[in-house]
Design a protein around this motif. Structure first.
Motif, PDB file in Angstrom:
ATOM      1  N   ASN A 220       1.527  -1.277  -0.247  1.00 55.74           N
ATOM      2  CA  ASN A 220      -0.454  -0.418   0.109  1.00 55.74           C
ATOM      3  C   ASN A 220       0.871   1.332   0.207  1.00 55.74           C
ATOM      4  O   ASN A 220       0.097   2.147  -0.944  1.00 55.74           O
ATOM      5  N   LEU A 221       2.209   0.783   0.767  1.00 56.60           N
ATOM      6  CA  LEU A 221       2.811   2.584   0.899  1.00 56.60           C
ATOM      7  C   LEU A 221       3.511   2.279   0.127  1.00 56.60           C
ATOM      8  O   LEU A 221       4.417   3.362   0.449  1.00 56.60           O
ATOM      9  N   SER A 222       4.152   1.694  -1.376  1.00 55.87           N
ATOM     10  CA  SER A 222       4.742   1.970  -2.065  1.00 55.87           C
ATOM     11  C   SER A 222       4.553   2.816  -2.985  1.00 55.87           C
ATOM     12  O   SER A 222       6.356   3.512  -3.575  1.00 55.87           O
ATOM     13  N   ILE A 223       3.785   3.825  -2.765  1.00 54.21           N
ATOM     14  CA  ILE A 223       3.495   4.678  -3.620  1.00 54.21           C
ATOM     15  C   ILE A 223       4.210   5.860  -3.102  1.00 54.21           C
ATOM     16  O   ILE A 223       4.390   6.908  -3.906  1.00 54.21           O
ATOM     17  N   GLU A 224       4.321   5.801  -2.085  1.00 53.17           N
ATOM     18  CA  GLU A 224       4.156   6.926  -1.026  1.00 53.17           C
ATOM     19  C   GLU A 224       6.181   6.971  -1.232  1.00 53.17           C
ATOM     20  O   GLU A 224       6.646   8.040  -0.847  1.00 53.17           O
ATOM     21  N   MET A 225       6.971   5.888  -1.829  1.00 53.05           N
ATOM     22  CA  MET A 225       8.561   6.540  -1.960  1.00 53.05           C
ATOM     23  C   MET A 225       8.371   6.051  -3.095  1.00 53.05           C
ATOM     24  O   MET A 225       9.535   6.500  -3.993  1.00 53.05           O
ATOM     25  N   GLY A 226       7.376   6.968  -4.291  1.00 52.89           N
ATOM     26  CA  GLY A 226       7.392   7.791  -5.514  1.00 52.89           C
ATOM     27  C   GLY A 226       7.330   6.359  -6.493  1.00 52.89           C
ATOM     28  O   GLY A 226       7.419   6.508  -7.680  1.00 52.89           O
ATOM     29  N   ALA A 227       7.829   4.411  -6.195  1.00 49.94           N
ATOM     30  CA  ALA A 227       7.115   3.117  -7.123  1.00 49.94           C
ATOM     31  C   ALA A 227       6.155   3.689  -7.794  1.00 49.94           C
ATOM     32  O   ALA A 227       4.752   4.767  -7.039  1.00 49.94           O
ATOM     33  N   ARG A 228       5.507   2.816  -8.797  1.00 45.63           N
ATOM     34  CA  ARG A 228       4.452   3.190  -9.532  1.00 45.63           C
ATOM     35  C   ARG A 228       3.558   1.853  -8.609  1.00 45.63           C
ATOM     36  O   ARG A 228       2.595   1.522  -8.993  1.00 45.63           O
ATOM     37  N   GLY A 229       4.343   1.046  -8.303  1.00 43.38           N
ATOM     38  CA  GLY A 229       3.299  -0.160  -7.211  1.00 43.38           C
ATOM     39  C   GLY A 229       4.588  -1.045  -6.605  1.00 43.38           C
ATOM     40  O   GLY A 229       5.989  -0.744  -6.715  1.00 43.38           O
ATOM     41  N   GLY A 230       3.992  -1.909  -5.530  1.00 45.43           N
ATOM     42  CA  GLY A 230       4.946  -2.808  -4.892  1.00 45.43           C
ATOM     43  C   GLY A 230       4.081  -4.169  -5.147  1.00 45.43           C
ATOM     44  O   GLY A 230       2.904  -4.434  -5.330  1.00 45.43           O
ATOM     45  N   ILE A 231       5.570  -5.335  -5.176  1.00 43.04           N
ATOM     46  CA  ILE A 231       5.013  -6.464  -5.342  1.00 43.04           C
ATOM     47  C   ILE A 231       5.446  -7.592  -4.106  1.00 43.04           C
ATOM     48  O   ILE A 231       6.164  -7.026  -4.338  1.00 43.04           O
ATOM     49  N   VAL A 232       5.039  -8.789  -4.031  1.00 41.63           N
ATOM     50  CA  VAL A 232       5.219  -9.841  -2.996  1.00 41.63           C
ATOM     51  C   VAL A 232       4.895 -11.279  -4.011  1.00 41.63           C
ATOM     52  O   VAL A 232       4.078 -11.416  -4.508  1.00 41.63           O
ATOM     53  N   ALA A 233       5.855 -11.819  -3.701  1.00 39.90           N
ATOM     54  CA  ALA A 233       5.798 -13.084  -4.381  1.00 39.90           C
ATOM     55  C   ALA A 233       4.483 -13.637  -3.998  1.00 39.90           C
ATOM     56  O   ALA A 233       4.745 -13.986  -2.665  1.00 39.90           O
ATOM     57  N   PRO A 234       4.095 -14.667  -4.378  1.00 38.07           N
ATOM     58  CA  PRO A 234       2.876 -15.312  -3.725  1.00 38.07           C
ATOM     59  C   PRO A 234       3.303 -16.452  -3.597  1.00 38.07           C
ATOM     60  O   PRO A 234       4.192 -17.382  -3.650  1.00 38.07           O
ATOM     61  N   ASP A 235       3.319 -17.366  -2.788  1.00 40.57           N
ATOM     62  CA  ASP A 235       3.542 -18.428  -1.504  1.00 40.57           C
ATOM     63  C   ASP A 235       2.614 -18.828  -0.533  1.00 40.57           C
ATOM     64  O   ASP A 235       1.711 -18.693  -0.916  1.00 40.57           O
ATOM     65  N   ASP A 236       2.734 -19.743   0.032  1.00 40.88           N
ATOM     66  CA  ASP A 236       2.196 -20.424   0.907  1.00 40.88           C
ATOM     67  C   ASP A 236       1.025 -19.538   1.578  1.00 40.88           C
ATOM     68  O   ASP A 236      -0.071 -20.023   1.658  1.00 40.88           O
ATOM     69  N   ILE A 237       1.644 -17.951   2.047  1.00 37.62           N
ATOM     70  CA  ILE A 237       1.200 -17.919   2.930  1.00 37.62           C
ATOM     71  C   ILE A 237      -0.243 -16.606   3.009  1.00 37.62           C
ATOM     72  O   ILE A 237      -1.568 -16.803   2.650  1.00 37.62           O
ATOM     73  N   THR A 238      -0.369 -16.667   0.492  1.00 35.74           N
ATOM     74  CA  THR A 238      -0.251 -16.226  -0.018  1.00 35.74           C
ATOM     75  C   THR A 238      -1.864 -16.888  -0.431  1.00 35.74           C
ATOM     76  O   THR A 238      -3.078 -17.272  -0.288  1.00 35.74           O
ATOM     77  N   PHE A 239      -1.363 -18.489  -0.827  1.00 36.39           N
ATOM     78  CA  PHE A 239      -2.693 -19.125  -0.902  1.00 36.39           C
ATOM     79  C   PHE A 239      -3.367 -19.847   0.196  1.00 36.39           C
ATOM     80  O   PHE A 239      -4.920 -19.476  -0.451  1.00 36.39           O
TER      81      PHE A 239
END
Length: 464
Positions: A220-239
């Motif tokens: 959510n806060l990636s944009i506050e560093m000027g980034a276009r977006g942020g992403i985390v690779a999906p894993d067992d926690i995601t699933f």
């Protein structure tokens, strides 16, 4: 040697314009009431229908009051925007989660909790904090009103491909250090322009151990560093988080989806345009002191002295401190505060309410503090009740309001008065963001809870 971002982006490319942008296919468009009216008007003027209505979901959140939602909205401008969204959704055949609907809430909270946001997707919305959904392993970013119209009309968008950046954080986070603190730490170290032009992937052992709610806060806060977006690779926690949610795949479709999602990771030899790394043990609870999220310090630190600031940045630094009623070298610990806000698409999820409740249990809210505790969705509100969190909060002197963006941006009744300090779990501390003249101190739910109990900014490690 592809990054995770490259894999998802390339899979969604329709065509590349010579010496121009990429035509990118969009899996999910979210619409709220603020940025969508002109987009729908554009379709009418051109005599167009929505190209793929089943992939568009609408809900009001910015203008919704957080009390008496069963009554008409008192503010005429807010009422007009909320009513227009419902009318536009009905006219163009779109799914609409209206106010008081059990499915309603902040769009960036509802999307993940309903399984609308899934790994491998491209997701857009006319809101910069669309980057939130990248926590699921999706390419998610905010777009402008004309681009909303473009997606409504074609389910595609024209975009320049951003550069890639990886932020790696290894090690164990310390006591009372939350993903919100990690984000504030990164913004303080990298500045609000440190990731401009990049799509950021978060990696490392500290990130892998984060819950899905924590990853959502970080992205959510990636944009506050000027980034276009942020992403985390999906894993067992995601699933585990996605499985069983209303719009998630089921049966054999689920098995196929997971098999594909497991391929969504950066290759071992992937090359990023920029890489930075930090040690999790260096991160302590953080708070902001100025008027942008990068003006943040560790809770035990003091506002920087003038000689620590680059000469060219000193005028804006002093202007921010004047607005905040602070001086160079001031400590924040002990500063008397007036309001506490728990909520927003940054920290309005069930995990945030659990943390806040665990911190205030057995204590009483300071009399001088007005607390705005606002769930990010009706689903969160129901879970608060089911888990008995509401009783803990009420015994401590807190009241839970109805879902909405609330005091994050003061487009509703929840405004911080001029000159008052608010310890806020939201995402921005710009001048007037929470109301004209309001003074925002960004913090985690644990730091906000500590401030609510004691009436001053304090180190949560000392009081929780």
């Amino acid at each position: 040697m592809n990054t995770l971002f490259d894999k998802i982006w390339d899979k969604h490319v329709v065509q590349i314009v010579d010496d121009g942008p990429t035509q990118l296919y969009i899996d999910r468009l979210y619409c709220h009431e603020v940025t969508s009216p002109q987009a729908f008007d554009g379709l009418r003027k051109r005599g167009l229908k929505c190209f793929r209505p089943k992939q568009v979901f609408c809900m009001p959140d910015h203008n919704t009051p957080t009390h008496d939602q069963d009554k008409p909205i008192a503010d005429p401008v807010s009422k007009r925007q909320v009513d227009l969204l419902e009318q536009n959704a009905r006219e163009f055949g779109l799914t609409h989660f209206g106010m008081m609907s059990p499915d309603n809430g902040i769009i960036h909270v509802v999307g993940p909790e309903k399984g609308l946001s899934l790994p491998g997707m491209t997701i857009v919305c006319g809101d910069s904090h669309t980057s939130t959904h990248g926590a699921l392993g999706a390419v998610a970013f905010g777009i402008g009103t004309s681009e909303v119209e473009m997606v409504l009309a074609s389910q595609c968008i024209l975009q320049q491909k951003p550069k890639t950046m990886r932020i790696t954080i290894n090690g164990e986070l310390g006591k009372c250090v939350t993903p919100k603190d990690v984000a504030l730490f990164l913004m303080a170290k990298l500045t609000t322009g440190g990731a401009t032009g990049y799509f950021v992937e978060y990696a490392g052992t500290a990130i892998r151990k984060m819950s899905m709610e924590g990853r959502l806060t970080l992205c959510n806060l990636s944009i506050e560093m000027g980034a276009r977006g942020g992403i985390v690779a999906p894993d067992d926690i995601t699933f585990a988080y996605v499985k069983g949610r209303e719009y998630a795949p089921v049966g054999e479709e689920w098995e196929r989806a997971v098999a594909y999602w497991k391929t969504l990771r950066s290759d071992d030899d992937a090359v990023f345009d920029k890489e930075v790394a930090f040690d999790a043990s260096d991160i302590i609870p953080y708070v902001s002191y100025g008027t942008n999220p990068g003006m943040a310090i560790g809770i035990t630190e003091c506002v920087p002295r003038l000689e620590e600031i680059e000469e060219k940045a000193r005028p804006s630094f002093l202007k921010a401190l004047d607005y905040m009623g602070m001086n160079p070298g001031d400590p924040l610990v002990g500063l008397r505060i007036d309001y506490v806000f728990l909520g927003a698409c940054t920290n309005g999820r069930i995990e945030d309410f659990r943390a806040f409740a665990s911190a205030v249990k057995g204590h009483k809210k300071a009399d001088r503090v007005t607390a705005l505790l606002v769930p990010g969705s009706w689903a969160v509100a129901r879970q608060i009740h089911e888990e008995g969190i509401d009783r803990i909060l009420e015994e401590a002197g807190f009241e839970i309001r109805q879902p909405g963006c609330s005091a994050c941006l003061a487009m509703n009744d929840d405004k911080i008065p001029p000159g008052k300090y608010c310890v806020s779990t939201s995402n921005r501390n710009f001048e007037g963001r929470q109301g004209p003249g309001s003074r925002t101190i960004l913090a985690s739910p644990l730091t906000a809870a500590a401030a609510a109990i004691h009436g001053v900014v304090c180190d949560p490690r000392d009081v929780i």
